[in-house]
Design a protein around this motif. Structure first.
Motif, PDB file in Angstrom:
ATOM      1  N   ALA A   1       0.836  -1.204   0.000  1.00 26.94           N
ATOM      2  CA  ALA A   1       0.000   0.000   0.000  1.00 26.94           C
ATOM      3  C   ALA A   1       0.869   1.252   0.000  1.00 26.94           C
ATOM      4  O   ALA A   1       0.584   2.224  -0.712  1.00 26.94           O
ATOM      5  CB  ALA A   1      -0.935  -0.006   1.211  1.00 26.94           C
ATOM      6  N   LEU A   2       1.958   1.215   0.780  1.00 24.07           N
ATOM      7  CA  LEU A   2       2.870   2.369   0.821  1.00 24.07           C
ATOM      8  C   LEU A   2       3.526   2.597  -0.545  1.00 24.07           C
ATOM      9  O   LEU A   2       3.654   3.733  -1.002  1.00 24.07           O
ATOM     10  CB  LEU A   2       3.948   2.163   1.889  1.00 24.07           C
ATOM     11  N   VAL A   3       3.944   1.487  -1.165  1.00 22.15           N
ATOM     12  CA  VAL A   3       4.574   1.611  -2.489  1.00 22.15           C
ATOM     13  C   VAL A   3       3.586   2.238  -3.475  1.00 22.15           C
ATOM     14  O   VAL A   3       3.920   3.170  -4.220  1.00 22.15           O
ATOM     15  CB  VAL A   3       5.063   0.235  -2.994  1.00 22.15           C
ATOM     16  N   PHE A   4       2.355   1.742  -3.456  1.00 22.11           N
ATOM     17  CA  PHE A   4       1.338   2.280  -4.365  1.00 22.11           C
ATOM     18  C   PHE A   4       1.099   3.767  -4.088  1.00 22.11           C
ATOM     19  O   PHE A   4       1.016   4.573  -5.013  1.00 22.11           O
ATOM     20  CB  PHE A   4       0.036   1.492  -4.233  1.00 22.11           C
ATOM     21  N   ALA A   5       0.979   4.099  -2.807  1.00 15.54           N
ATOM     22  CA  ALA A   5       0.721   5.501  -2.455  1.00 15.54           C
ATOM     23  C   ALA A   5       1.875   6.386  -2.928  1.00 15.54           C
ATOM     24  O   ALA A   5       1.657   7.452  -3.525  1.00 15.54           O
ATOM     25  CB  ALA A   5       0.531   5.631  -0.950  1.00 15.54           C
ATOM     26  N   GLY A   6       3.111   5.923  -2.687  1.00 19.31           N
ATOM     27  CA  GLY A   6       4.283   6.708  -3.084  1.00 19.31           C
ATOM     28  C   GLY A   6       4.368   6.869  -4.587  1.00 19.31           C
ATOM     29  O   GLY A   6       4.608   7.977  -5.103  1.00 19.31           O
ATOM     30  N   VAL A   7       4.142   5.768  -5.300  1.00 16.34           N
ATOM     31  CA  VAL A   7       4.189   5.833  -6.767  1.00 16.34           C
ATOM     32  C   VAL A   7       3.096   6.776  -7.280  1.00 16.34           C
ATOM     33  O   VAL A   7       3.329   7.587  -8.187  1.00 16.34           O
ATOM     34  CB  VAL A   7       4.020   4.412  -7.358  1.00 16.34           C
ATOM     35  N   GLY A   8       1.910   6.670  -6.670  1.00 15.28           N
ATOM     36  CA  GLY A   8       0.802   7.538  -7.083  1.00 15.28           C
ATOM     37  C   GLY A   8       1.129   9.006  -6.867  1.00 15.28           C
ATOM     38  O   GLY A   8       0.759   9.862  -7.673  1.00 15.28           O
ATOM     39  N   GLY A   9       1.847   9.297  -5.771  1.00 14.20           N
ATOM     40  CA  GLY A   9       2.206  10.681  -5.484  1.00 14.20           C
ATOM     41  C   GLY A   9       3.293  11.210  -6.407  1.00 14.20           C
ATOM     42  O   GLY A   9       3.317  12.378  -6.765  1.00 14.20           O
ATOM     43  N   LEU A  10       4.193  10.303  -6.816  1.00 11.00           N
ATOM     44  CA  LEU A  10       5.337  10.720  -7.634  1.00 11.00           C
ATOM     45  C   LEU A  10       5.022  10.801  -9.122  1.00 11.00           C
ATOM     46  O   LEU A  10       5.513  11.681  -9.828  1.00 11.00           O
ATOM     47  CB  LEU A  10       6.482   9.706  -7.462  1.00 11.00           C
ATOM     48  N   MET A  11       4.229   9.858  -9.571  1.00  5.94           N
ATOM     49  CA  MET A  11       4.197   9.594 -11.010  1.00  5.94           C
ATOM     50  C   MET A  11       3.687  10.745 -11.884  1.00  5.94           C
ATOM     51  O   MET A  11       4.340  11.074 -12.888  1.00  5.94           O
ATOM     52  CB  MET A  11       3.382   8.313 -11.264  1.00  5.94           C
ATOM     53  N   PRO A  12       2.521  11.377 -11.559  1.00  6.14           N
ATOM     54  CA  PRO A  12       2.057  12.432 -12.472  1.00  6.14           C
ATOM     55  C   PRO A  12       3.098  13.539 -12.656  1.00  6.14           C
ATOM     56  O   PRO A  12       3.361  13.966 -13.789  1.00  6.14           O
ATOM     57  CB  PRO A  12       0.799  12.971 -11.785  1.00  6.14           C
ATOM     58  N   GLY A  13       3.732  13.963 -11.554  1.00  5.36           N
ATOM     59  CA  GLY A  13       4.742  15.013 -11.650  1.00  5.36           C
ATOM     60  C   GLY A  13       5.943  14.557 -12.464  1.00  5.36           C
ATOM     61  O   GLY A  13       6.485  15.310 -13.274  1.00  5.36           O
ATOM     62  N   LEU A  14       6.326  13.294 -12.253  1.00  6.07           N
ATOM     63  CA  LEU A  14       7.476  12.743 -12.976  1.00  6.07           C
ATOM     64  C   LEU A  14       7.197  12.683 -14.476  1.00  6.07           C
ATOM     65  O   LEU A  14       8.035  13.076 -15.306  1.00  6.07           O
ATOM     66  CB  LEU A  14       7.763  11.339 -12.441  1.00  6.07           C
ATOM     67  N   LEU A  15       6.003  12.221 -14.815  1.00  3.98           N
ATOM     68  CA  LEU A  15       5.630  12.134 -16.229  1.00  3.98           C
ATOM     69  C   LEU A  15       5.601  13.527 -16.856  1.00  3.98           C
ATOM     70  O   LEU A  15       6.057  13.723 -17.984  1.00  3.98           O
ATOM     71  CB  LEU A  15       4.253  11.465 -16.367  1.00  3.98           C
ATOM     72  N   ALA A  16       5.039  14.482 -16.101  1.00  3.07           N
ATOM     73  CA  ALA A  16       4.955  15.856 -16.623  1.00  3.07           C
ATOM     74  C   ALA A  16       6.362  16.418 -16.842  1.00  3.07           C
ATOM     75  O   ALA A  16       6.631  17.068 -17.861  1.00  3.07           O
ATOM     76  CB  ALA A  16       4.163  16.730 -15.656  1.00  3.07           C
TER      77      ALA A  16
END
Lengths: 757, 214
Positions: A342-357
């Motif tokens: 759950a932590l991994v998912f939460a962290g990835v969810g928080g990081l990913m949109p900004g990283l992709l942008a």
């Protein structure tokens, strides 16, 4: 009138209302379906446990199976016992249990542990019916009334179970389903929130206007809450009904899954009421996901950031991922693995949109200044805007895709591994059951005398005990399988660990243990075990650990010659390859030897097909949940993408005004939509591969006792990529139609401040 | 550059409103030469924006002929807008995800006039300091100057400006107008300016009042 003004937005943008309603209906359907099925499983476990707690059976002290003679002897001694005959129904893998209502008259309560499970249907029927309909003799047990006094000296009481003790394994199975359900709930929460907030952002100017007209902010909020509550209540009802229909559709496969994994029939839920609890959860989820911001501290609005996922800095999200990864890697219990995931998912969810942008912005900066690359630069800048503004559906789709990838890899790996394992286990063409009372030794001699017969071996099954002190804190009852002679029918088995020349070592008095037992007790090849078979306790070296998929039961394998002379198997059979002989010739020889009119002979190929079918059903639910989640997330991205692209349509028109050909604009639109969906696919892949590893190497061993090899399936990645590409093309097509049909060239009023970025 | 950058002959346009046909432009003819400017004025709904849309092919005329820079416009509107006609609206002329400089570069590149002088145009319009900012990070006046820089960077023969200072305060509007006329005259292109601002209209050499022509 105020309410009318509030909802006037949806009159102009009915698509947003339809999208939100659709999200709530589909999310409710999915959650209700999963809740109903896990609820049924939980009820079934409770019924089973209740029944086990109430039931005791009589067994013979000499280890022989009880017979009708024992029943008669006990009844004559005044003991309240009742026969329980358990067998398979016809050619199906269903279990049927025969009981005698007359004999049960002396019991205070029905021994099934459930009032609803009477004699009026499956799985309990009258004992005469079972005896008459089954092609193979069933396993007879004698249940004893709980209040009964001492038994005659040659008998003792034992706990009576329908199948092997499932213990924490069944709980783990349900915990797995619960975790998947929570993931689904989390994803749907993200989706509903994203659709709701997109509409809300576009309505904000009208709320400001109402405030200027003197309407209090609190009143606007109350009206918004009432509007959302009403919509949720309206949409939850059809969602619940559809969810029940979904559960009914998946129920059969789910029932088979439970039965094949735990010997646990799905008793409950056949006439389950409307699951209002699931509906309530969904109402709370929708209201919570959409209105949570009101209870969070306000922060200054930053134009261009509507993700709602970037409250924490990058380092905090990265640390969350790091901690999660460590937890999953080091955890020794399932709950911590889930928490880490759950932590991994939460962290990835928080990081990913900004990283992709940022990636899109970086690519934009690298474009040279030519007409085509200028458009490329514009496209990547627009892509960055989309990743930021569609953060929630992008993350939800990423999670859904990762789940689908992992579940697909797990199921495909399992199917391949299971097929190979089953083919090894059933490598003989025939399976001949030794009739009750027949001399299996004589059968062995008869087979040995048949010229031209292929490979064969004798199988003796029963129970053994792993004695305390050898990896077990207390004696552990295990299934026992004895084989002899050792032939190529078994020597090709895939062993997970072994000593040198393990089959010769088995013939010399060694023991092989299944993976479940090895993992549970920490047994390794080379160590010694004290195993009690019948009345004899032997110290045996572990020569190998073998794969044994599906059942959680502990099992040991010994050579037939290692069995003590007093051991009485509960079941015996021969596995035979006919070689040059006809099956009829072999059957005739055995019938003559055993003096019986008929034999139970099974074709192993059909058993293999049936077993494969059962295991395919086992994963039907998991696969269905993950695919439905993907459908929901794809639908969300489609709707959100469409709505969001619509808000940017002016900029596509601006390109037209600047002289870019309509065909080129459509091309840019397609490329932008494809970049969006393929970007999500790309970031879903590593998460999916990691989740696959978690499932096969961490969750599966902890939940079921066996692991699977790690495998990835690029072919499926491609398929999923094509599905995402199709969604991108549909978005582009919808917007293209919208652009072509637009008459006005005036920019929208909300673009006056420079537009969203 | 030919002397006549814009020739309009017997142009007409009508709209259907309910059961009525509304003739917005009827038999309009005029000519605009290089480096000249024309103000199109009139009350709201008189057809100012419609005329500008007709002059750049964003709407189809019901009748009449238009030639731009000596060339017939039939079937060539897209190419003309790309290289010959620069259009400026009251707002939202910029791509919001690109910096001001990138916007100018994009427009120049599309016109095939990318020369590396895009910064020069931003300097000319007085927004060089904001070149690397995004449209939502600058003021409305600065956005409008950047929009003009985009148009000048494509070196058009004709500029169509629809209320280019309509959303700006007086001082900023005057400043933007100064830059517009200065650069337009220096570059020698024609300018058609739709406005209801009499002061702005009076700075043009010619004036077309659509209220009167209707």
């Amino acid at each position: 009138m105020l309410a009318k003004a509030m909802i006037s937005h949806y009159r102009r943008h009915p698509l947003q209302l339809i999208a939100l309603a659709l999200m709530i209906v589909v999310a409710t359907m999915l959650w209700t379906g999963v809740s109903v099925l896990t609820g049924q499983a939980r009820d079934s476990l409770a019924v089973s446990e209740e029944a086990v707690a109430a039931r005791k059976a009589v067994v013979r002290n000499d280890g022989q199976p009880v017979s009708v003679t024992d029943f008669v002897a006990l009844r004559r001694a005044g003991i309240c016992v009742a026969p329980w005959l358990e067998t398979a129904r016809g050619d199906a893998a269903q279990k049927v249990i025969g009981i005698d209502p007359l004999a049960m008259a002396c019991f205070d309560a029905p021994p099934t542990g459930s009032d609803s499970a009477g004699l009026d249907g499956d799985p309990f029927v009258d004992i005469s019916e079972v005896a008459g309909q089954s092609s193979r003799p069933g396993q007879l047990s004698l249940l004893v009334s709980p209040g009964e006094g001492p038994l005659p000296s040659e008998y003792q009481r034992r706990e009576f179970r329908l199948g092997p003790a499932t213990g924490e394994l069944a709980d783990s199975f349900l915990l797995n389903l619960d975790a998947l359900s929570l993931l689904v709930l989390f994803i749907t929460g993200l989706l509903v929130r994203s659709v709701y907030h997109l509409g809300l952002a576009q309505r904000r100017s009208s709320f400001v206007l109402l405030e200027r007209f003197g309407v209090e902010k609190a009143r606007i909020r109350r009206l918004l809450t009432a509007e959302l509550t009403l919509l949720t209540l309206i949409c939850v009802l059809p969602g619940v009904l559809l969810g029940q229909a979904l559960a009914n559709r998946l129920g059969q496969g789910f029932g088979q899954a439970l039965e094949s994994l735990f010997d646990l029939p799905l008793y409950a839920g056949e006439s389950s009421p409307v699951p209002w609890q699931a509906a309530l959860v969904m109402v709370v989820l929708v209201l919570g996901a959409c209105l949570v911001d009101r209870f969070l501290p306000q922060r200054p609005a930053r134009q261009g950031s509507s993700s709602g996922l970037s409250r924490l800095p990058v380092w905090a999200w990265s640390a969350t991922v790091g901690v999660g990864l460590m937890m999953v890697f080091l955890a020794s219990s399932l709950i911590w693995v889930f928490a880490g995931s759950a932590l991994v998912f939460a962290g990835v969810g928080g990081l990913m949109p900004g990283l992709l942008a940022r990636c899109a912005d970086a690519v934009a900066r690298r474009q040279r200044q030519t007409p085509s690359s200028s458009l490329n630069r514009w496209r990547y800048r627009e892509l960055a805007v989309m990743f930021r503004n569609l953060a929630l559906p992008v993350v939800a789709l990423q999670f859904a895709m990762a789940t689908v990838l992992a579940v697909q890899a797990l199921v495909t790996t399992f199917e391949a591994t299971f097929d190979q394992w089953l083919a090894q286990r059933l490598s003989a063409e025939l399976y001949v059951q030794v009739p009750d009372g027949a001399d299996a030794q004589a059968g062995e001699r008869a087979l040995a005398q048949l010229d031209g017969l292929g490979d064969w071996h004798r199988v003796r099954s029963g129970k053994a005990q792993l004695l305390a002190g050898d990896g077990a804190a207390e004696p552990l009852t295990m299934d026992l399988m004895a084989l002899s002679p050792i032939t190529p029918l078994v020597t090709d088995w895939t062993l997970l660990a072994s000593v040198d020349d393990p089959w010769a070592a088995l013939a010399s008095g060694g023991v092989m243990v299944n993976e479940q037992l090895a993992r549970r007790q920490g047994i390794q090849s080379g160590q010694s075990l004290r195993v009690k078979m019948g009345e004899s306790a032997l110290t045996m070296p572990v020569v190998a650990v073998y794969a044994d998929y599906g059942r959680p039961a502990a099992e040991v394998l010994v050579h037939g010659d290692s069995l003590p002379s007093g051991f009485r198997p509960s079941f015996q059979s021969f596995s035979i390859n006919p070689g040059a002989l006809a099956v009829d010739d072999i059957a005739r020889r055995l019938r003559a030897e055993w003096q019986v009119a008929d034999l139970v002979i099974r074709d192993n190929a059909s058993i293999q097909a049936l077993a494969s079918q059962v295991f395919q059903q086992t994963f039907l639910l998991t696969r269905a949940i993950s695919v439905l989640t993907l459908v929901l997330a794809s639908l969300s991205l489609l709707v959100m993408g469409w709505v969001f692209f619509s808000t940017r349509s002016w900029y596509f028109q601006l390109l037209g005004i600047w002289g870019v050909q309509p065909g080129e604009i459509r091309n840019q639109l397609r490329r932008l939509a494809l970049l969006l969906t393929s970007g999500v696919t790309l970031v879903a892949l590593p998460l999916g591969v990691w989740l696959t590893w978690v499932l096969v190497s961490r969750i599966n061993p902890l939940a079921f006792g066996w692991s699977l090899p790690m495998a990835v399936y690029p072919g499926f990645w491609l398929e999923l990529g094509l599905v995402m590409a199709a969604i991108g093309l549909v978005i582009a097509w919808l917007i293209g139609r919208q652009l072509a049909g637009q008459e006005s060239l005036r920019p929208a009023a909300n673009l006056e401040a420079g537009g969203e970025r | 550059m030919p002397d006549d950058v814009l020739k309009v002959h017997r142009l007409s346009k009508e709209f259907i409103s309910g059961r009525d046909r509304v003739q917005v432009i009827a038999g309009l003819s005029f000519t605009l030469q290089a480096a000249q400017s024309l103000a199109v004025v009139g009350r709201s709904g008189s057809g100012k924006s419609t005329l500008l849309n007709l002059l750049c092919g964003l709407e189809d005329a019901d009748g009449g002929l238009i030639s731009v820079a000596g060339r017939d416009t039939v079937g060539r509107w897209t190419a003309l807008r790309k290289q010959t006609i620069g259009v400026v609206f009251q707002e939202a002329n910029l791509m919001p995800a690109m910096t001001l400089l990138e916007n100018v570069q994009l427009r120049a590149s599309l016109a095939g006039r990318a020369s590396g002088e895009e910064m020069h145009w931003l300097e000319q319009l007085g927004v060089a300091a904001e070149a690397h900012r995004f449209p939502d990070q600058v003021s409305g006046g600065q956005r409008q100057r950047a929009a003009l820089a985009m148009v000048f960077a494509m070196r058009p023969a004709l500029i169509l400006a629809d209320e280019p200072t309509g959303s700006l305060d007086r001082q900023t509007a005057d400043d933007v107008a100064d830059r517009l006329f200065e650069v337009q005259r220096n570059s020698g292109c024609g300018l058609v300016l739709a406005t209801h601002d009499q002061a702005l209209a009076s700075r043009c050499e010619h004036c077309l009042d659509l209220s009167e022509s209707a």
